[in-house]
Design a protein around this motif. Structure first.
Motif, short mmCIF file in Angstrom:
data_model
loop_
_atom_site.label_atom_id
_atom_site.label_comp_id
_atom_site.label_asym_id
_atom_site.label_seq_id
_atom_site.Cartn_x
_atom_site.Cartn_y
_atom_site.Cartn_z
N CYS A 31 1.60 -2.16 -6.33
CA CYS A 31 0.52 -2.87 -5.64
C CYS A 31 0.41 -4.31 -6.11
O CYS A 31 0.30 -4.57 -7.29
CB CYS A 31 -0.79 -2.13 -5.92
N GLN A 32 0.47 -5.21 -5.15
CA GLN A 32 0.35 -6.64 -5.46
C GLN A 32 -1.06 -7.13 -5.13
O GLN A 32 -1.56 -8.08 -5.70
CB GLN A 32 1.37 -7.39 -4.62
N ALA A 47 -5.89 -3.16 -2.66
CA ALA A 47 -5.77 -2.83 -1.24
C ALA A 47 -4.56 -1.95 -0.96
O ALA A 47 -3.43 -2.43 -0.85
CB ALA A 47 -5.68 -4.12 -0.41
N ALA A 49 -2.26 0.29 1.51
CA ALA A 49 -1.98 0.31 2.95
C ALA A 49 -2.34 1.67 3.54
O ALA A 49 -2.26 2.68 2.85
CB ALA A 49 -0.50 0.02 3.19
N THR A 51 -0.63 3.19 5.50
CA THR A 51 0.62 3.94 5.62
C THR A 51 1.03 4.60 4.31
O THR A 51 1.96 5.40 4.28
CB THR A 51 1.76 2.99 6.05
N SER A 52 0.34 4.26 3.23
CA SER A 52 0.70 4.82 1.93
C SER A 52 0.54 6.34 1.94
O SER A 52 -0.47 6.86 2.39
CB SER A 52 -0.20 4.24 0.82
N SER A 54 0.96 7.95 -0.98
CA SER A 54 0.46 8.28 -2.34
C SER A 54 -1.05 8.14 -2.44
O SER A 54 -1.72 8.99 -3.02
CB SER A 54 1.12 7.36 -3.37
N SER A 83 8.62 5.41 -0.95
CA SER A 83 8.01 6.71 -0.70
C SER A 83 8.98 7.78 -1.14
O SER A 83 9.93 8.09 -0.43
CB SER A 83 7.72 6.89 0.80
N LYS A 87 8.09 9.78 -8.45
CA LYS A 87 8.31 8.38 -8.85
C LYS A 87 8.28 8.21 -10.37
O LYS A 87 8.80 7.23 -10.90
CB LYS A 87 7.23 7.48 -8.24
N PHE A 143 5.74 -11.89 -8.65
CA PHE A 143 6.28 -11.66 -7.31
C PHE A 143 5.95 -12.89 -6.47
O PHE A 143 4.79 -13.30 -6.39
CB PHE A 143 5.68 -10.40 -6.68
C1 LIG Z 1 6.00 -6.21 -5.12
C2 LIG Z 1 5.37 -5.19 -4.19
C3 LIG Z 1 4.01 -5.27 -3.92
C4 LIG Z 1 3.39 -4.32 -3.10
N1 LIG Z 1 2.04 -4.41 -2.88
C5 LIG Z 1 1.43 -3.45 -2.15
C6 LIG Z 1 0.01 -3.48 -1.98
O1 LIG Z 1 -0.67 -4.37 -2.46
N2 LIG Z 1 -0.57 -2.48 -1.27
C7 LIG Z 1 0.18 -1.43 -0.74
O2 LIG Z 1 -0.37 -0.51 -0.17
N3 LIG Z 1 1.53 -1.39 -0.88
C8 LIG Z 1 2.16 -2.37 -1.57
N4 LIG Z 1 3.51 -2.32 -1.74
C9 LIG Z 1 4.27 -1.25 -1.06
C10 LIG Z 1 4.05 0.09 -1.72
O3 LIG Z 1 4.38 0.06 -3.07
C11 LIG Z 1 4.87 1.14 -0.96
O4 LIG Z 1 4.55 1.06 0.39
C12 LIG Z 1 4.50 2.48 -1.43
O5 LIG Z 1 4.92 2.63 -2.72
C13 LIG Z 1 5.12 3.53 -0.55
O6 LIG Z 1 5.02 4.71 -1.18
P1 LIG Z 1 3.93 5.80 -0.87
O7 LIG Z 1 4.19 6.28 0.51
O8 LIG Z 1 4.26 6.82 -1.92
O9 LIG Z 1 2.59 5.21 -1.06
C14 LIG Z 1 4.16 -3.27 -2.54
C15 LIG Z 1 5.55 -3.19 -2.79
C16 LIG Z 1 6.14 -4.15 -3.61
C17 LIG Z 1 7.62 -4.06 -3.88
#
Ligand SMILES: Cc1cc2nc3c(=O)[nH]c(=O)nc-3n(C[C@H](O)[C@H](O)[C@H](O)COP(=O)(O)O)c2cc1C
Length: 153
Positions: A31-32, A47, A49, A51-52, A54, A83, A87, A143
């Motif tokens: 998360c950024q 924040a 997403a 679509t996450s 997790s 995803s 992890k 980043f």
């Molecule tokens: C550097 C970086 C920053 C990210 N920042 C966010 C963020 O702020 N919020 C978010 O939901 N996903 C962010 N992501 C994407 C999630 O890490 C990624 O969609 C998530 O791990 C997908 O896995 P999940 O389905 O297990 O949640 C970022 C990815 C990277 C590489």
């Protein structure tokens, strides 16, 4: 969309991995979109997403940890940005004083109780009430414009 990413991508940030337990198993995502929100009381904001896959598993825990990564932990960021099932495979961690999973060797950690969750476009805006926090030695992972970097004072 491209211009939005191009412009906002110029805001350099650190990188965090947000972690929590789901039925005793650690879960997390990179998360950024994270910031300090309030000093009194101490609160942070992040924040996830919509679509996450997790975050919905983590929100039930009612508590989470924000692990701020060092520049030696780019591989951790990449692992938690996909995803995938386990992890945490190969990523050492321990349980924090507030009972959340903390990634070993991170630069700083912030254990939080879940606060409010607000709808925010294709993301949610989540506040956390800080319970425990701490720091370790190291330099931050940065980043910037869709790429990783280091902080050179
Ligand atoms: C550097 C970086 C920053 C990210 N920042 C966010 C963020 O702020 N919020 C978010 O939901 N996903 C962010 N992501 C994407 C999630 O890490 C990624 O969609 C998530 O791990 C997908 O896995 P999940 O389905 O297990 O949640 C970022 C990815 C990277 C590489």
């Amino acid at each position: 969309m491209t211009q939005f990413r191009d412009v906002l991508g110029r805001f350099a940030t650190g990188v965090t991995v947000v972690t929590a337990f789901e039925d005793g198993v650690p879960v997390g995502f990179t998360c950024q979109a994270f910031a300090s929100l309030s000093l009194r009381p101490p609160m942070v904001v992040l924040a996830p997403a919509k679509t996450s896959t997790s975050w919905p598993r983590m929100v039930k825990a009612g508590a989470f940890c924000v692990n701020i990564l060092t520049d030696q932990q780019q591989a951790v960021s990449e692992a938690f940005a996909e995803s995938q099932e386990d992890k945490f495979k190969g990523v050492p961690w321990h349980v924090g004083a507030a009972g959340t999973p903390i990634v070993d060797g991170c630069l700083a950690w912030v254990e939080c109780a879940l606060g409010a969750v607000h709808d925010a476009g294709d993301h949610e805006l989540v506040t956390g009430r800080v319970l425990q926090l701490g720091v370790s030695e190291g330099s931050p992972l940065i980043f910037y414009r869709s790429g990783y970097g280091r902080f050179l004072p």
